[in-house]
Design a protein around this motif. Structure first.
Motif, PDB file in Angstrom:
ATOM      1  N   GLU A  46       1.000  -1.255  -0.040  1.00  0.00           N
ATOM      2  CA  GLU A  46       0.023   0.060   0.030  1.00  0.00           C
ATOM      3  C   GLU A  46       0.691   1.185   0.105  1.00  0.00           C
ATOM      4  OE1 GLU A  46      -2.393  -0.665   3.229  1.00  0.00           O
ATOM      5  OE2 GLU A  46      -3.827  -2.071   2.359  1.00  0.00           O
ATOM      6  N   LEU A  47       1.899   1.245  -0.786  1.00  0.00           N
ATOM      7  CA  LEU A  47       2.682   2.350  -0.970  1.00  0.00           C
ATOM      8  C   LEU A  47       2.036   3.516  -1.890  1.00  0.00           C
ATOM      9  CD1 LEU A  47       6.190   0.575  -1.714  1.00  0.00           C
ATOM     10  CD2 LEU A  47       5.039   1.266   0.512  1.00  0.00           C
ATOM     11  N   PRO A  48       2.192   4.704  -1.347  1.00  0.00           N
ATOM     12  CA  PRO A  48       1.610   5.877  -2.332  1.00  0.00           C
ATOM     13  C   PRO A  48       2.728   6.222  -3.427  1.00  0.00           C
ATOM     14  CG  PRO A  48       2.464   6.826  -0.323  1.00  0.00           C
ATOM     15  CD  PRO A  48       2.553   5.223  -0.246  1.00  0.00           C
ATOM     16  N   ARG A  49       1.985   6.503  -4.594  1.00  0.00           N
ATOM     17  CA  ARG A  49       3.008   6.915  -5.829  1.00  0.00           C
ATOM     18  C   ARG A  49       3.598   8.250  -5.339  1.00  0.00           C
ATOM     19  NH1 ARG A  49       2.613   4.005 -10.594  1.00  0.00           N
ATOM     20  NH2 ARG A  49       4.344   5.514 -11.212  1.00  0.00           N
ATOM     21  N   ILE A  85      14.462  -1.307  -2.845  1.00  0.00           N
ATOM     22  CA  ILE A  85      14.586   0.299  -2.880  1.00  0.00           C
ATOM     23  C   ILE A  85      14.429   0.560  -4.299  1.00  0.00           C
ATOM     24  CG2 ILE A  85      15.944   2.270  -2.297  1.00  0.00           C
ATOM     25  CD1 ILE A  85      16.501   0.896   0.190  1.00  0.00           C
ATOM     26  N   ASP A  86      15.329  -0.090  -4.963  1.00  0.00           N
ATOM     27  CA  ASP A  86      15.829   0.319  -6.200  1.00  0.00           C
ATOM     28  C   ASP A  86      14.383  -0.030  -7.327  1.00  0.00           C
ATOM     29  OD1 ASP A  86      18.448   1.059  -7.239  1.00  0.00           O
ATOM     30  OD2 ASP A  86      17.903  -0.347  -9.092  1.00  0.00           O
ATOM     31  N   ALA A  87      14.014  -1.190  -7.178  1.00  0.00           N
ATOM     32  CA  ALA A  87      12.747  -1.696  -7.919  1.00  0.00           C
ATOM     33  C   ALA A  87      11.685  -0.575  -7.474  1.00  0.00           C
ATOM     34  CB  ALA A  87      12.245  -2.949  -7.442  1.00  0.00           C
ATOM     35  N   TRP A  88      11.352  -0.078  -6.358  1.00  0.00           N
ATOM     36  CA  TRP A  88      10.168   0.842  -6.091  1.00  0.00           C
ATOM     37  C   TRP A  88      10.495   2.118  -6.658  1.00  0.00           C
ATOM     38  CZ3 TRP A  88       5.506   1.185  -6.084  1.00  0.00           C
ATOM     39  CH2 TRP A  88       4.876   2.143  -5.613  1.00  0.00           C
ATOM     40  N   TYR A 135      10.603  -6.456   4.642  1.00  0.00           N
ATOM     41  CA  TYR A 135       8.842  -6.317   4.280  1.00  0.00           C
ATOM     42  C   TYR A 135       8.517  -4.999   4.853  1.00  0.00           C
ATOM     43  CZ  TYR A 135       4.001  -7.287   3.326  1.00  0.00           C
ATOM     44  OH  TYR A 135       2.647  -7.097   3.030  1.00  0.00           O
ATOM     45  N   GLU A 136       8.858  -4.852   6.448  1.00  0.00           N
ATOM     46  CA  GLU A 136       8.248  -3.782   7.302  1.00  0.00           C
ATOM     47  C   GLU A 136       9.278  -2.623   6.761  1.00  0.00           C
ATOM     48  OE1 GLU A 136       5.623  -3.178   8.875  1.00  0.00           O
ATOM     49  OE2 GLU A 136       4.884  -5.164   8.410  1.00  0.00           O
ATOM     50  N   SER A 137      10.492  -2.793   6.459  1.00  0.00           N
ATOM     51  CA  SER A 137      11.442  -1.610   6.494  1.00  0.00           C
ATOM     52  C   SER A 137      11.210  -1.045   4.964  1.00  0.00           C
ATOM     53  CB  SER A 137      12.856  -2.324   6.363  1.00  0.00           C
ATOM     54  OG  SER A 137      13.686  -1.414   5.649  1.00  0.00           O
ATOM     55  N   ILE A 138      10.945  -1.622   3.910  1.00  0.00           N
ATOM     56  CA  ILE A 138      10.598  -1.133   2.797  1.00  0.00           C
ATOM     57  C   ILE A 138       9.153  -0.318   3.050  1.00  0.00           C
ATOM     58  CG2 ILE A 138       9.768  -1.622   0.350  1.00  0.00           C
ATOM     59  CD1 ILE A 138      12.524  -2.250   0.801  1.00  0.00           C
ATOM     60  N   LYS A 139       8.280  -0.783   3.833  1.00  0.00           N
ATOM     61  CA  LYS A 139       7.045  -0.112   3.888  1.00  0.00           C
ATOM     62  C   LYS A 139       7.196   0.969   4.739  1.00  0.00           C
ATOM     63  CE  LYS A 139       2.183  -1.119   5.439  1.00  0.00           C
ATOM     64  NZ  LYS A 139       1.327  -2.133   5.369  1.00  0.00           N
ATOM     65  N   THR A 140       8.165   1.024   5.724  1.00  0.00           N
ATOM     66  CA  THR A 140       8.456   2.224   6.587  1.00  0.00           C
ATOM     67  C   THR A 140       8.956   3.503   5.738  1.00  0.00           C
ATOM     68  OG1 THR A 140       9.249   0.723   8.249  1.00  0.00           O
ATOM     69  CG2 THR A 140       9.702   2.975   8.522  1.00  0.00           C
TER      70      THR A 140
END
Lengths: 523, 366
Positions: free
Chosen positions: B112-115, B218-221, B355-360
């Motif tokens: 649920e990451l915002p653009r 990080i790179d992918a996102w 998982y959580e880290s990327i979300k943070t």
């Protein structure tokens, strides 16, 4: 999708058809359609048909084909459907010489479809039938939802190789005769005696010729047998597991209809799997013969050569049916032209003499149609054989030698495939093993009422190779979804009989010993 | 008219996406995907898509091949192996190629990451030449040998001058064809990620594996959110230096840790190359948090606050657990910069924390 074939291609198709007929090929009317590469990928994903029922696996196939095309890994040159009329597709961005080659090749296939005996029982209106299947499945999707229908198809597709391709040529079961209500009931007293053999004898000799003990013995044996067949269901092992499910699984009407569709389509495609080498070999033989004898212009030679040699090239790790088929057909033609068969030739052990055998008899110049013993023979072969019988009968040590064939095997020490030897018998055995039953295991229904609890018991007839356990466990789940009651499969793993079971909740396996009840039938 | 197959294809893609989404947590925490990256595609093993069948197992690994070779030779070296077509794939898991963008989309959906709203000028495009065509004129250096040869061969066969016993092919003017190019627009990057990593003695292989995984995602996102993106890599112990990607993930150093050295170098890089007006700048620092002294930690916080944060999109600090040291640095960051929106920290102790880290890091949508 239909569009009119360009005039010059239609003309070429006519010219090539005339050559083909003169060469003795005999085919259904053939309709060529020109498709773009996207369209041809779609048709190829649907197994050659413009319309199939919706299912994701066709989409998966499509993606694979598109990708291969995009990266230039492989190009679909030809596709032809066994139907009356035959349909064949041409790729619109091909060159004229490619079209001609494909057309010549297609007439070879069409002749094969029409005349090879293994295709004799296939539905020649399959194009319509497939479209019909698509409509029915779509109707079920509208009524029951894509999720349910798709799940059901997934289940049945897992079982689609469990058919009996030979059953279309014979009657496995006695035809069912509706009892005639007006018929007199059988005479009970007579039947009792009539069921077993009684030799004719004069009354005073009867006691000696038909001793009562023997009569009693026979009667008891007869009753035991009758008792046994009465309770064993099915009364003998059944190979067509799909048909068995169709008859006896507790399916709703629409579910049974979908299973029926999959059953029909599996039978339609079966002969194509049984005759891959012969069919491609035959078509390649004829495109090569016709192109080089009549059709090619000088300007087209180079492109033709490149295309032709590309078709016959064998990639590592694959058996190229085109190559194997055309070479073996040419070998047969040569052998029959030079009389290299029969006991006299077989007895000859002088390799040099064998190589020179009957050379003078070989026809000089161009042979048209069946004007040589070799041609007559290969026409006979195309009618009567399938891949297994073809290789079994015509593979010779000389051929294996000329084609530089070898037998390879996985070497656990290096983890690589290594050459084992060039032994003719080994190579032949390996090839036949790979082709028999399309390299699929033989599976039979042994009991449809296992332990008298309505459970389904299958058996694998072991031919030297074990079943893949992981796959077997997953497939059992699909089988259970269709049968609804617990299902089992008996398989030999590392020489030990194992019974794999799935009851709808969990998978189990146990060694088969005396404590495990035996099924109604054995293989 | 849309092709009927599109429907089936869409259905297949949806099934694949669904499976990947379900397994995403697993993919995030396993190195499986690393090293599977092609240029544009990632090859992902998808479980449970293939239809099972009763089939033969692996003890059936034999076949017939053709070609040269003595017994014992490897197949494929000297001869071409021919196996039973389609029966020996030997793979139980279906691999599906999906684009990095699609993977990032699935990541975004699942987490649920915002653009990210990019700042600065939009996509300045640069132009590039690509050789993709053939034409009848051109410099000799671009002559397409194979095609020219074929044309000449064809001409000679047609003219009857080709002699198979002495196959000499002579090019004429009309035979020669040349490669030609097309000019294509390539988007110019307007975002940069500067990765910094502590390579002091206390950072072991396990820690680096965590960094690699974290950096991959990080790179992918970020790549999904920007047209083009640049990456720079800085490693440090008591001193800092810029390295290339390969070195960044494989270098091994010993010695102590002075984090401020990396921050100074990062500041220098930005100062010289990346005008914050035009660039979206991301800084990520990976360390086990065992800085040499409290005073250096205070100095670091000052550097972040005064020199780095102004103008950049995000400063991410990711602390990986190590068996050594205090891991105190994250506390200093919290203490001094806790209320700064552009500074985001996370702890990664095991692969499951990624998982959580990327979300943070990306939930704020910066």
């Amino acid at each position: 999708m239909h569009r009119v074939l360009p005039k010059e291609i239609a003309e070429q198709a006519e010219i090539i058809a005339d050559h083909a007929r003169r060469e003795g090929l005999d085919f259904y009317p053939t309709i060529f359609e020109m498709l773009s590469s996207e369209e041809i990928s779609q048709v190829a994903a649907y197994g050659g048909f413009p319309k199939r029922y919706p299912h994701w696996r066709f989409g998966m196939q499509y993606e694979k084909l598109r990708k291969q095309h995009k990266y230039g890994l492989s190009k679909i040159y030809e596709m032809v459907i066994n139907n009356d009329p035959c349909y064949a597709y041409l790729l619109s961005d091909n060159m004229m010489v490619d079209h001609k080659t494909v057309i010549a090749h297609v007439y070879g296939h069409c002749d094969f479809f029409k005349n090879n005996t293994w295709f004799s029982q296939t539905n020649r209106k399959m194009m319509d039938e497939m479209a019909n299947h698509a409509t029915r499945v779509r109707r079920y999707i509208d009524r029951y939802g894509i999720e349910r229908v798709e799940k059901l198809i997934d289940t049945f597709i897992a079982l689609e190789n469990l058919i009996d391709p030979h059953s279309v040529f014979m009657k496995r079961d006695k035809p069912y005769v509706k009892p005639d209500p007006k018929a007199k009931p059988p005479d009970k007293s007579r039947r009792d005696e009539g069921e077993f053999e009684r030799f004719p004898a004069k009354s005073y000799m009867d006691r000696y010729i038909n001793p009562p003990e023997r009569i009693a013995q026979d009667k008891a044996a007869g009753e035991e047998k009758a008792e046994k067949t009465k309770t064993s269901f099915p009364d003998k092992p059944v190979r067509d597991v799909l048909l068995f499910l169709l008859k006896y699984a507790p399916l709703e009407d629409w579910e049974a209809d979908i299973l029926g569709i999959i059953h029909k389509e599996a039978y339609y495609f079966a002969p194509q799997g049984q005759t891959k080498i012969m069919n491609e070999g035959w078509a390649s033989y004829w495109h090569s013969t016709m192109m080089t004898n009549y059709i090619l212009t000088d300007a087209e030679l180079i492109d033709y050569c490149e295309h032709h040699s590309g078709t016959l090239a064998s990639a590592p790790g694959q058996l190229n049916p085109y190559k194997m088929g055309i070479e073996l057909l040419r070998d047969i033609e040569k052998r029959w032209n030079t009389g290299r068969y029969g006991p006299e030739y077989d007895r000859c052990e002088d390799m040099q003499e064998r190589r020179e055998w009957g050379k003078e008899k070989a026809p000089k110049g161009r042979v048209i149609g069946k004007d040589s013993p070799g041609r007559q023979k290969i026409y006979e072969v195309r009618t009567l054989y399938n891949d297994v019988t073809f290789l079994d009968e015509f593979l010779t040590p000389e051929f294996v030698d000329d084609q530089k064939l070898f037998h390879y095997r996985y070497d656990p020490a290096t983890g690589k495939m290594v050459v084992v030897n060039r032994d003719f018998k080994k190579i032949k055995a390996q090839l036949l093993f790979m082709l028999t039953n399309h390299a699929q295991p033989y599976i039979y229904v042994l009991d449809g009422n296992y332990k008298n609890r309505g459970e389904l018991y299958l058996g694998h007839r072991h031919d030297g190779a074990d079943l893949d356990i992981k796959y077997a466990v997953e497939t059992l789940k699909c089988l259970q979804a269709a049968w609804r009651r617990p299902v089992h499969i008996h398989a030999l793993i590392d020489g030990e009989g194992i019974l794999f079971s799935y009851d709808g909740e969990k998978s189990t396996q146990q060694r088969v010993d005396d404590t495990v009840p035996t099924p109604a039938n054995a293989i | 008219m849309p092709l009927q197959i599109e429907e089936d294809h869409q259905r297949f893609r949806n099934i694949v996406r669904g499976k990947i989404r379900k397994d995403l947590r697993k993919f995030l925490s396993r190195g499986e995907l690393l090293g599977r990256e092609g240029k544009k595609y990632v090859s992902i093993p998808v479980h449970g898509i293939e239809t099972p069948h009763f089939r033969y197992g692996d003890n059936n690994d034999a076949g017939v091949g053709s070609g040269e070779g003595k017994p014992g030779d490897k197949v494929g070296d000297d001869g071409e192996g021919m196996g039973p077509g389609g029966t020996q794939e030997g793979q139980h898991i279906l691999e599906v190629d999906i684009t990095l963008e699609e993977l990032a989309d699935i990541l975004g959906e699942e987490l649920e990451l915002p653009r990210i709203e990019p700042k600065g000028k939009h996509n300045i495009s640069s132009v590039k030449d690509r050789y993709s065509g053939i034409r009848p004129t051109g410099p000799e250096s671009l002559r397409h040998f194979k095609r020219t040869f074929r044309r000449a061969l064809r001409r000679q066969i047609m003219a009857g001058t080709y002699n198979p016993d002495s196959p000499r092919i002579i090019f004429e003017r009309g035979d020669k064809v040349y490669r030609s190019w097309k000019t294509i627009k390539a988007p110019q990057s307007n975002a940069v990620i500067i990765y910094m990593m502590d390579v002091s003695g206390s950072m072991g292989d396990e820690q680096k594996e965590l960094v690699r995984l974290e950096a991959f995602w990080i790179d992918a996102w970020l790549r999904r959110n920007y047209e083009g993106i640049e990456s720079r890599f800085i490693v440090h112990d008591v001193r800092a230096g810029e390295v290339d990607r390969e070195t960044f993930f494989h270098i091994r150093e010993d010695g102590g840790t002075r984090i401020s050295s990396a921050y100074r170098l990062a500041h220098e890089l930005i100062d010289q190359n990346y005008n914050p007006e035009e660039w979206n700048i991301y800084l990520f620092h990976f360390s086990d948090g065992d800085n040499s002294s409290e005073s250096d930690s205070r100095e670091c916080c000052r550097l972040i606050k005064e020199q780095l944060v102004p103008g950049i999109n995000m400063f991410g600090y990711c602390q990986v657990a190590s068996a050594y040291g205090s891991g105190n640095f994250i506390n200093s960051v919290h203490e001094h910069l806790g209320d700064d929106e552009a500074v985001i920290t996370s702890r990664v102790n095991t692969k499951d924390d990624i998982y959580e880290s990327i979300k943070t890091f990306f939930s704020p949508g910066r």
